[in-house]
Design an enzyme around this catalytic site. Structure first.
Site, mmCIF file in Angstrom:
data_model
loop_
_atom_site.group_PDB
_atom_site.id
_atom_site.type_symbol
_atom_site.label_atom_id
_atom_site.label_comp_id
_atom_site.label_asym_id
_atom_site.label_seq_id
_atom_site.Cartn_x
_atom_site.Cartn_y
_atom_site.Cartn_z
ATOM 1 N N GLY A 43 0.828 -1.194 0.000
ATOM 2 C CA GLY A 43 0.000 0.000 0.000
ATOM 3 C C GLY A 43 0.853 1.230 0.000
ATOM 4 O O GLY A 43 2.080 1.173 -0.095
ATOM 5 N N GLY A 45 0.975 5.696 1.328
ATOM 6 C CA GLY A 45 0.424 6.762 2.157
ATOM 7 C C GLY A 45 1.379 7.923 2.205
ATOM 8 O O GLY A 45 2.462 7.895 1.607
ATOM 9 N N GLY A 46 1.002 8.957 2.923
ATOM 10 C CA GLY A 46 1.820 10.158 2.999
ATOM 11 C C GLY A 46 3.172 9.914 3.605
ATOM 12 O O GLY A 46 4.125 10.630 3.336
ATOM 13 N N MET A 47 3.280 8.882 4.440
ATOM 14 C CA MET A 47 4.558 8.603 5.075
ATOM 15 C C MET A 47 5.418 7.659 4.239
ATOM 16 O O MET A 47 6.561 7.413 4.574
ATOM 17 C CB MET A 47 4.339 7.990 6.463
ATOM 18 C CG MET A 47 3.792 8.971 7.482
ATOM 19 S SD MET A 47 4.814 10.427 7.665
ATOM 20 C CE MET A 47 6.333 9.660 8.214
ATOM 21 N N VAL A 50 4.798 0.995 0.990
ATOM 22 C CA VAL A 50 5.239 -0.198 1.707
ATOM 23 C C VAL A 50 5.075 -1.421 0.800
ATOM 24 O O VAL A 50 4.062 -1.577 0.103
ATOM 25 C CB VAL A 50 4.440 -0.383 3.016
ATOM 26 C CG1 VAL A 50 4.894 -1.641 3.738
ATOM 27 C CG2 VAL A 50 4.636 0.828 3.912
ATOM 28 N N LYS A 65 9.545 0.054 3.683
ATOM 29 C CA LYS A 65 8.888 1.348 3.490
ATOM 30 C C LYS A 65 9.853 2.258 2.739
ATOM 31 O O LYS A 65 11.001 2.444 3.148
ATOM 32 C CB LYS A 65 8.497 1.980 4.827
ATOM 33 C CG LYS A 65 7.907 3.386 4.674
ATOM 34 C CD LYS A 65 7.565 4.028 6.012
ATOM 35 C CE LYS A 65 6.234 3.558 6.527
ATOM 36 N NZ LYS A 65 5.778 4.356 7.694
ATOM 37 N N ASP A 158 0.961 9.149 17.510
ATOM 38 C CA ASP A 158 -0.108 8.801 16.571
ATOM 39 C C ASP A 158 -0.657 7.416 16.896
ATOM 40 O O ASP A 158 -0.872 6.587 16.012
ATOM 41 C CB ASP A 158 0.418 8.849 15.136
ATOM 42 C CG ASP A 158 -0.723 8.912 14.113
ATOM 43 O OD1 ASP A 158 -1.842 9.297 14.499
ATOM 44 O OD2 ASP A 158 -0.487 8.569 12.938
#
Length: 940
Positions: A43, A45-47, A50, A65, A158
């Site tokens: 997947g 995402g902003g971070m 992966v 990542k 978080d």
């Protein structure tokens, strides 16, 4: 190299539509990143993106990542990613997703992590609440993971269901992308600054986290610490139990407002069968004020652990159940009223009032008046009345050097304010058995004060150095005068001449008898014996008041106390331990267990912990937010430039000989701290020391290969050496044998160390030097030689560049001044400062001597040497900037160019008015019941 990926989410993020990468590209299967072969996309995402990959060396599956492409355009991002990876890789815990590796290849930065199979807690919660046994298991595992992270100084920031993976081997805490390293400075602004795009909106900028699980201080953009994670875990627990979020709103703004201002619907209103203990635990987690929450993840873990243990009262006859439930309901109802109904709660605590059911334990903070603080270094701050209704605190104004500004203040627990009870100061207060008087040591007098007001009564003379007093039922006060030649003394409560009770056993190396407590029944006194092993290896002893015979109870702890719950308690570092204790046989009946972390341990032994005969307790926490200091460049014109602006409690900056590295200490308490190294060219910071206790006063060897430092607060305290790159274990050079040795200077040829020695009885300090022998990787110290022995307070001996002179500070005139003497002597001394001076520092060419004046400003005096004579010019102010007050530690270091300093300054916006201070006292009502639960007595 890139192709479109199917929709999906990154483990650790909530499912939803992700906006990065904007063109939907990813790594192709089969791509190699070092030894890792990409298998499939998981997947994005902003971070980051992966992938599942194969480690071809170890033949195992891993998760990789990749840093998002937009972040690669910033040259500083790679260094920040590496620093953040180092921080997270230090976390070794079965319930934290492990970080295996970090790498860079073909313009791609990546992290290699443990590959997990299972479902996120968010996915599980979409099916409804969890069964109670699963709630407790997951809660314990995540609380334990948080405890491990917080102990390494890392705050997650978080914590949410999407960042918890449920696997067959247990829950795993994921995604430290927004983590904040509270101990390791220099990590702020790394990946923490990048937003995580999630379905529950993640705030961008200074406010980080996922809104439904944010703490109030996160929502308001304030500084956060470990207690913020505890609030977030409370929100997660609430959702696991009820199946709904603790806070909700129609928009991010209304949701944030609910977190700050509204209380969640009580858990038991939604799930009536929820155990009271779990309901209480969640409510404490979700307290708006961080001071009212569990103060550490360890405390929360212990509470959850207790909640899972069977209650022996459940085996009672069923006919008693209605009455037990009614008493329990009353107790919990009172607890839910909180501090606002303190009068009622305190009244219900008194013997003879209320039912026989155990009272609940409650925690809250008692704040000092505005502008007043407690200096954690000084010690001896607290007393609690026998009936538990009053507390006395020794407070001080922010100017910690002004003794006349110390004040004793008192508060009753049913009132909200402290009121002064003595403007004459007085340390180490203690109450009379009837609670109508309290004693305190003020300068060289022992005084007693009437509680209802009136003039204090002088009982006897006392030395400047004391370690506690206790008032017995027989009208005798037992005190520790700590003169180094006598032990405990008895003093009539009406005044009179002190008479010896114990004598130091010099043959056994005893240096002090301290912290006496007259035991119930008035037949014996519990006290602590200090020797060569330091505070953590002290011996807890009982002496008979009838015949003076001594009985050893336990070795390996400090500040021994008998608690009304039937336990012996003591401090080790900043953790309170408890063991069942038979008061009749004067013997332990069980093994000690830790019961309370974060209790302030004082610089000269003992701790800020007091209690009542009713089983309530108060203490000063050793922990808190950053003390608000920064490192700056300072030149002669007064211009400041940032050197290291992340706020923390810095001390003793020291440049390497080539000027490319800066060593400094970050303290986390009077007996806790470590040395860190900043690479000035690479702008990286790494932790060098990891010994228990406090590691401080770093001194570079002239070749820059090693660092000599002081380490104390543990069994093998003394002077150590370690390689500056951390590639060796610390080597003990000089073990402390009761006295305190502080390394101050290494001669430019690397052959001699100058150090100050503070006598164990605190009566005086001395200056010594010792030859450095051995090779660069295995140094050792030779035979030490005294340089200056007087009755004055002496410190900070500093070698001149040519090694022919020693500068130092002395209080022989009654005020600290800077002097110079020829080394090794003989010869007279030359006074450098004129109106107060401390912390001398030579220029690199030896032609100037810098020092700090009484306002912590840098002064300088020109020096000249003709033959064997020394001359110094009139000192002048080099900079009008006042540096941070450091006590006997250094707040400045001269750069390699000799034209500027690294200085420790107070940040412009900080919550703490001074370093190592706090403005509140922690109160634990009915701590006795908690001890009985956690450390049950030996039934034999």
């Amino acid at each position: 190299m890139f192709h479109a990926i199917p929709p999906g989410g990154v483990p650790g993020e909530d499912p939803g539509q992700h906006t990065y990468p904007p063109d939907g590209r990813t790594l192709l299967p089969g791509t190699r990143l070092g030894p890792y072969a990409i298998l499939a996309a998981i997947g994005s995402g902003g971070m980051g993106e992966v992938y599942r990959a194969k480690d071809t060396r170890l033949d195992r599956s891993v998760a990789i990542k990749v840093l998002p492409e937009p972040l690669l355009q910033d040259p500083g991002r790679r260094q920040r990613l590496e620093r953040e990876a180092r921080a997270i890789s230090s976390l070794s815990h079965p319930n934290i997703c492990a970080l295996y590796d970090v790498g860079h290849q073909d313009g791609v930065d990546y992290l290699v992590m443990e590959y997990l199979e299972g479902e996120t807690l968010a996915e599980r919660l979409s099916k409804g609440p969890l069964p109670s046994d699963q709630v407790m298991r997951v809660a314990l595992e995540i609380a334990g993971a948080l405890d491990a992270a917080h102990r390494q100084g890392i705050v997650h920031r978080d914590l949410k269901p999407g960042n918890i993976m449920l696997t067959r081997t247990g829950a795993k805490l994921l995604d430290f992308g927004l983590a904040k390293a509270t101990l390791s400075v220099g990590m702020a602004g790394g990946l923490s600054a990048a937003p995580t795009h999630t379905t529950p909106l993640t705030m961008e900028g200074a406010v980080v986290g996922t809104i439904p699980y944010m703490s109030p201080e996160q929502v308001e953009g304030k500084e956060v610490d470990a207690r913020s994670d505890i609030f977030s875990l409370g929100s997660v627990l609430y959702e696991m139990v009820t199946g709904r979020r603790a806070f909700d709103g129609k928009s991010p703004i209304s949701l944030a407002s609910a977190i700050v201002d509204k209380e969640p619907v009580p858990v038991r209103s939604l799930k009536p069968m929820t155990p009271h203990a779990l309901d209480h635990t969640i409510r404490v987690c979700l307290a708006k004020d961080p001071s009212d929450r569990w103060q550490s993840a360890r405390d929360l873990w212990l509470e959850l652990k207790w909640a899972t243990e069977p209650d022996p009262r459940d085996d009672a006859a069923t006919s008693a159940a209605p009455h037990r439930r009614r008493r329990e309901w009353i107790a919990w109802s009172v607890g839910a009223l909180g501090i606002a109904t303190g009068v009622l709660f305190v009244a219900l605590q008194r013997p003879g009032l209320g039912s026989a059911a155990p009272r609940p334990t409650m925690r809250f903070s008692a704040e000092l008046p505005m502008g007043q603080v407690i200096d954690r270094h000084a010690g001896g701050h607290l007393a609690m009345s026998p009936d538990g209704t009053r507390i006395i605190v020794l407070e001080t104004a922010p100017n910690l050097t002004a003794a006349f500004e110390r004040t004793l203040v008192m508060r009753t627990l049913d009132q909200g304010e402290f009121v002064p009870v003595s403007n004459r100061g007085g340390g180490q207060p203690f109450f009379s058995p009837d609670g109508q008087w309290f004693g305190a040591f003020n300068g060289n007098k022992l005084l007693k004060f009437p509680l209802q007001g009136g003039s204090p009564v002088t009982l006897c003379d006392s030395p400047d150095s004391v370690r506690g007093g206790s008032w017995g039922d027989d009208g005798q006060i037992i005190a520790s005068f700590n003169e180094g030649t006598t032990g405990l003394v008895r003093i009539p409560a009406d005044g009179g001449t002190p008479k010896p009770l114990t004598q130091l056993d010099k043959a056994k190396g005893e240096t002090a008898h301290a912290w006496p407590q007259v035991l119930p029944g008035g037949r014996s006194v519990l006290f602590t014996v200090y020797g060569a092993g330091g505070f953590s290896d002290a011996e807890i002893v009982v002496v008979s008041l009838q015949n003076g015979k001594r009985l050893s109870i336990f070795r390996g702890g400090d500040f021994g106390r008998y608690f009304p719950s039937g336990h012996l308690i003591y401090l080790k570092h900043d953790t309170l331990y408890a063991a069942p204790f038979d008061l009749e046989r004067l013997a332990l009946t069980g093994e000690p267990r830790p019961v309370l972390e974060g209790v302030n341990a004082n610089f000269f032994g003992g701790g800020d912990f007091a209690f009542s005969r009713t089983g309530d307790a108060i203490y000063v926490s050793s922990r808190g937010p950053s003390f608000g200091y920064q490192l700056h460049w300072l030149d002669g014109s007064g211009e400041l430039r940032p050197l290291h602006v992340a706020t923390d409690d810095y001390e003793c900056p020291q440049f390497s000989p080539d000027g490319k590295r800066l060593a400094f200490e970050i303290t986390t308490g009077p007996l806790h701290g470590d040395i860190w190294i900043k690479d000035l060219e690479r702008d990286t910071v790494s932790r060098l020391t990891r010994l228990p206790g406090r590691n401080s006063i770093p001194l570079w060897t002239p070749d820059g290969h090693g660092i000599v430092f002081s380490s104390y607060g543990h069994a093998r305290q003394g002077i150590y050496w370690i390689r500056a790159d951390g590639a060796s274990e610390p080597q003990l050079l000089m073990e402390t044998k009761g006295d305190f040795q502080t390394p101050n200077s290494i001669s430019s040829d690397g052959r001699r160390l100058a150090y100050s020695l503070l006598k164990a009885d605190l009566s005086r300090s001395e200056l010594w030097t010792v030859p450095i022998e051995g090779d660069r990787d295995h140094p050792r110290l030779g035979q030490a030689e005294a340089f200056l022995l007087t009755q004055a307070v002496l410190d900070t001996p500093m070698f001149s560049r040519d090694g022919r002179w020693l500068a130092y500070a002395s209080e022989e005139s009654g005020v600290s001044e800077v002097y110079v003497r020829p080394f090794p002597g003989p010869g007279g001394q030359y006074q450098i400062s004129a109106k107060g001076g401390s912390r001398p520092l030579w220029s690199h060419d030896g032609r100037q001597l810098f020092f700090l004046d009484d306002q912590s400003r840098i002064n300088v005096a020109d020096c000249s040497v003709t033959g064997g004579s020394f001359a110094a010019g009139k000192p002048r102010i080099w900079s009008t900037k006042s540096l941070a007050f450091m006590g006997t530690s250094y707040a400045y270091a001269l750069a390699a160019d000799g034209k500027r300093f690294a200085v420790v300054l107070k940040a412009e916006k900080t919550e703490q008015p001074q370093r190592n201070t706090t403005d509140r006292v922690k109160v634990v009502l009915n701590f006795a019941e908690e001890l009985r639960r956690r450390v049950p007595p030996d039934k034999r």
